[in-house]
Write a protein that holds these residues in place. Structure first.
Motif, mmCIF file in Angstrom:
data_model
loop_
_atom_site.group_PDB
_atom_site.id
_atom_site.type_symbol
_atom_site.label_atom_id
_atom_site.label_comp_id
_atom_site.label_asym_id
_atom_site.label_seq_id
_atom_site.Cartn_x
_atom_site.Cartn_y
_atom_site.Cartn_z
ATOM 1 N N PRO A 192 0.814 -1.234 0.000
ATOM 2 C CA PRO A 192 0.000 0.000 0.000
ATOM 3 C C PRO A 192 0.841 1.275 0.000
ATOM 4 C CG PRO A 192 -0.811 -1.562 1.636
ATOM 5 C CD PRO A 192 0.498 -2.099 1.162
ATOM 6 N N GLU A 193 2.018 1.221 0.620
ATOM 7 C CA GLU A 193 2.846 2.434 0.745
ATOM 8 C C GLU A 193 3.348 2.939 -0.602
ATOM 9 O OE1 GLU A 193 3.340 0.111 4.621
ATOM 10 O OE2 GLU A 193 3.089 -0.312 2.481
ATOM 11 N N PHE A 194 3.454 2.029 -1.580
ATOM 12 C CA PHE A 194 4.020 2.414 -2.881
ATOM 13 C C PHE A 194 3.109 1.925 -4.002
ATOM 14 C CE2 PHE A 194 7.927 3.946 -1.062
ATOM 15 C CZ PHE A 194 8.110 3.166 0.073
ATOM 16 N N PRO A 195 2.064 2.691 -4.352
ATOM 17 C CA PRO A 195 1.137 2.274 -5.413
ATOM 18 C C PRO A 195 1.863 2.053 -6.746
ATOM 19 C CG PRO A 195 0.249 4.145 -4.187
ATOM 20 C CD PRO A 195 1.675 3.980 -3.742
ATOM 21 N N VAL A 196 1.387 1.100 -7.514
ATOM 22 C CA VAL A 196 1.983 0.833 -8.830
ATOM 23 C C VAL A 196 0.870 0.734 -9.869
ATOM 24 C CG1 VAL A 196 4.021 -0.372 -7.944
ATOM 25 C CG2 VAL A 196 1.930 -1.661 -8.405
ATOM 26 N N GLU A 197 1.263 0.793 -11.144
ATOM 27 C CA GLU A 197 0.320 0.609 -12.244
ATOM 28 C C GLU A 197 0.361 -0.842 -12.712
ATOM 29 O OE1 GLU A 197 -1.185 4.228 -12.016
ATOM 30 O OE2 GLU A 197 -1.806 2.796 -13.585
ATOM 31 N N LEU A 198 -0.777 -1.341 -13.145
ATOM 32 C CA LEU A 198 -0.838 -2.686 -13.703
ATOM 33 C C LEU A 198 0.184 -2.839 -14.813
ATOM 34 C CD1 LEU A 198 -2.295 -5.464 -13.957
ATOM 35 C CD2 LEU A 198 -3.863 -4.350 -15.566
ATOM 36 N N ILE A 252 -8.266 -8.460 -4.377
ATOM 37 C CA ILE A 252 -7.264 -7.816 -5.235
ATOM 38 C C ILE A 252 -6.343 -8.840 -5.883
ATOM 39 C CG2 ILE A 252 -5.545 -7.405 -3.387
ATOM 40 C CD1 ILE A 252 -5.003 -4.664 -4.771
ATOM 41 N N GLY A 253 -6.071 -9.936 -5.176
ATOM 42 C CA GLY A 253 -5.185 -10.952 -5.745
ATOM 43 C C GLY A 253 -5.786 -11.586 -6.986
ATOM 44 N N ALA A 254 -7.056 -11.964 -6.888
ATOM 45 C CA ALA A 254 -7.729 -12.606 -8.033
ATOM 46 C C ALA A 254 -7.831 -11.631 -9.204
ATOM 47 C CB ALA A 254 -9.105 -13.083 -7.607
ATOM 48 N N GLN A 255 -8.156 -10.379 -8.888
ATOM 49 C CA GLN A 255 -8.250 -9.368 -9.953
ATOM 50 C C GLN A 255 -6.911 -9.176 -10.652
ATOM 51 O OE1 GLN A 255 -10.082 -5.778 -10.514
ATOM 52 N NE2 GLN A 255 -11.179 -5.782 -8.554
ATOM 53 N N LEU A 256 -5.845 -9.128 -9.845
ATOM 54 C CA LEU A 256 -4.525 -8.899 -10.433
ATOM 55 C C LEU A 256 -4.113 -10.069 -11.315
ATOM 56 C CD1 LEU A 256 -1.937 -7.277 -10.736
ATOM 57 C CD2 LEU A 256 -1.131 -8.267 -8.558
ATOM 58 N N ALA A 257 -4.362 -11.303 -10.862
ATOM 59 C CA ALA A 257 -3.986 -12.482 -11.664
ATOM 60 C C ALA A 257 -4.710 -12.462 -13.007
ATOM 61 C CB ALA A 257 -4.313 -13.758 -10.890
ATOM 62 N N GLU A 258 -5.997 -12.164 -12.957
ATOM 63 C CA GLU A 258 -6.799 -12.138 -14.202
ATOM 64 C C GLU A 258 -6.297 -11.038 -15.142
ATOM 65 O OE1 GLU A 258 -10.968 -11.928 -13.354
ATOM 66 O OE2 GLU A 258 -11.542 -11.709 -15.462
ATOM 67 N N ALA A 259 -6.018 -9.885 -14.567
ATOM 68 C CA ALA A 259 -5.585 -8.751 -15.392
ATOM 69 C C ALA A 259 -4.199 -9.000 -15.987
ATOM 70 C CB ALA A 259 -5.583 -7.480 -14.553
ATOM 71 N N LEU A 260 -3.314 -9.638 -15.219
ATOM 72 C CA LEU A 260 -1.966 -9.913 -15.723
ATOM 73 C C LEU A 260 -2.007 -10.945 -16.841
ATOM 74 C CD1 LEU A 260 0.173 -9.940 -12.447
ATOM 75 C CD2 LEU A 260 0.254 -8.261 -14.310
ATOM 76 N N ALA A 262 -4.450 -11.385 -18.906
ATOM 77 C CA ALA A 262 -4.981 -10.695 -20.093
ATOM 78 C C ALA A 262 -3.926 -9.773 -20.697
ATOM 79 C CB ALA A 262 -6.217 -9.882 -19.692
ATOM 80 N N ALA A 263 -3.106 -9.155 -19.851
ATOM 81 C CA ALA A 263 -2.141 -8.164 -20.356
ATOM 82 C C ALA A 263 -0.899 -8.807 -20.954
ATOM 83 C CB ALA A 263 -1.733 -7.228 -19.219
ATOM 84 N N THR A 264 -0.514 -9.985 -20.430
ATOM 85 C CA THR A 264 0.775 -10.560 -20.858
ATOM 86 C C THR A 264 0.610 -11.833 -21.684
ATOM 87 O OG1 THR A 264 0.898 -11.968 -18.874
ATOM 88 C CG2 THR A 264 1.866 -9.743 -18.712
ATOM 89 N N GLY A 265 -0.553 -12.487 -21.542
ATOM 90 C CA GLY A 265 -0.723 -13.785 -22.201
ATOM 91 C C GLY A 265 -0.098 -14.924 -21.412
ATOM 92 N N PHE A 266 0.544 -14.613 -20.260
ATOM 93 C CA PHE A 266 1.125 -15.676 -19.431
ATOM 94 C C PHE A 266 0.027 -16.278 -18.552
ATOM 95 C CE2 PHE A 266 5.023 -12.646 -19.178
ATOM 96 C CZ PHE A 266 5.316 -12.909 -20.519
ATOM 97 N N GLU A 267 0.043 -17.602 -18.393
ATOM 98 C CA GLU A 267 -0.916 -18.216 -17.460
ATOM 99 C C GLU A 267 -0.683 -17.629 -16.061
ATOM 100 O OE1 GLU A 267 -0.605 -22.509 -17.298
ATOM 101 O OE2 GLU A 267 -2.717 -22.640 -17.916
ATOM 102 N N ALA A 268 -1.778 -17.279 -15.410
ATOM 103 C CA ALA A 268 -1.642 -16.719 -14.055
ATOM 104 C C ALA A 268 -2.659 -17.363 -13.128
ATOM 105 C CB ALA A 268 -1.844 -15.203 -14.073
ATOM 106 N N ARG A 269 -2.242 -17.565 -11.899
ATOM 107 C CA ARG A 269 -3.139 -18.096 -10.865
ATOM 108 C C ARG A 269 -2.969 -17.268 -9.605
ATOM 109 N NH1 ARG A 269 -4.450 -20.304 -14.813
ATOM 110 N NH2 ARG A 269 -4.918 -22.526 -15.198
#
Ligand code: F6P
Length: 344
Positions: A192-198, A252-260, A262-269
């Protein structure tokens, strides 16, 4: 003297070790100890206090949770509840009260001490985000659980060439994520202290893959902010009696895995460590530190030093005002955050 002990807020491995220390120190002085059931709920309601026999604490040093039970009841929230706490302390014959908790529980203890009630604190939260003290009961056990999980997740992520997103607790600070990620060899840590972009995370993962690192472990704190994902603050949130959003429901974890993916094409869980981080037996460090601060809290009562709390300072135990410990949240500093980046 009759001394009360209360555990409030999120449970953590080590609470029972601290209770044991208070009871055994009191026993040596012939002081009776009474346990308050379920945090502040046990003093808002009458007749929720029971004697703790010294024999009862035999064998609880290594037991997680709290033999007293806990809650997130907040007497500051409802009219008359603080008066009820004072009335029920007197009715229970409590000459003093030791309260083990994090910022929420200790903010009530501070308010009671400000009203002249005989209350001392003990720093406990797996979030490790109280001020002044360098350590809070439960943190080392939580970091050990995260570390062990990351060790396990490395082998399965490597086998499947996947991005494994690991969501950890810590509420509004990133101590568990950062230290667990450092110990577990995470390839990126989002706090939380250091926000990042997807997009920043996706670019980092692509870079790893181009260097032949065909799996990645991304640790994300439940309270982190990631640009490009749903803005949780904009949504109505379920909240506890201290006004905290139930971050475990953000996902947030599930959202990030799904978004990554979609963004990279790498399988994510995603793996959400959740309440396993507060479960089970305390580590040796938590047992030792809980014993030291539990004993120190008893000494504060013996000396009549109310409104105070034992804190870790270097290798020793110092004393601080509860008011200073709960004044704000201790946040992850940039030097530790930058150290973690060395190993991405
Ligand atoms: O404060 C400790 C903590 O485990 C936080 O890390 C987490 O966000 C919160 O408690 C969960 O609260 P609850 O146990 O009420 O769901």
């Amino acid at each position: 003297m009759r001394l009360g002990v209360l555990t409030g807020g999120g449970d953590a491995p080590g609470l029972n070790a601290a209770i044991r220390a208070v009871v055994r120190k009191a026993q040596a002085d012939g002081v009776a100890v009474a346990g308050v059931r379920n945090g502040w709920a046990g003093l808002v309601e009458p007749n929720q206090t029971r004697a703790i026999d010294p024999h009862e604490v035999s064998g609880i040093l290594a037991v997680g949770g709290t033999i007293l039970g806990t809650s997130r009841v907040n007497p500051l929230k409802s009219a008359g509840s603080m008066e009820a706490v004072a009335t029920n302390m007197r009715a229970a014959g409590l000459d003093a009260l030791i309260t083990l908790g994090g910022d929420d529980t200790l903010s009530v203890a501070r308010a009671l001490a400000d009203r002249g009630l005989p209350v001392v604190g003990v720093p406990k939260t797996m979030d490790n985000d109280l001020q002044v003290t360098e350590y809070c009961i439960g943190f080392d056990s939580a970091v050990a659980i995260v570390t062990e999980a990351l060790d396990r997740l490395h082998t399965t992520a490597a086998a499947h060439h996947r991005v494994m997103v690991v969501e950890v607790m810590g509420r509004d600070t990133g101590w568990v994520a950062l230290m667990g990620g450092l110990a577990g060899g995470a390839d990126m840590i989002v706090v939380p202290e250091f926000p990042v972009e997807l997009a920043q995370i996706a670019t980092h993962l692509r870079g790893r893959r181009s260097r032949g690192r065909d799996f990645s472990i991304v640790v994300v704190a439940e309270g982190a902010t990631i640009g490009g994902l749903t803005d949780f603050e904009a949504e109505p949130q379920a909240r506890d009696q201290f006004g905290h959003a139930l971050l475990s429901r953000r996902g947030i974890g599930a959202q990030l895995a799904e978004a990554l993916e979609a963004a990279t094409g790498f399988e994510a869980r995603v793996t959400v460590l959740g309440y396993t981080q507060r479960g089970g037996a305390p580590t040796a460090y938590d047992r030792i530190w809980a014993t030291r601060v539990g004993a120190a809290a008893y000494d504060l009562v013996k000396e009549g030093r109310y409104g105070k709390i034992p804190v870790k300072k270097g290798d020793g135990v110092d004393v601080a005002d509860i008011a200073d410990v709960v004044s704000s949240q201790r946040r992850v500093p940039s030097d530790l955050y930058e150290l973690a980046r060395v190993f991405y």
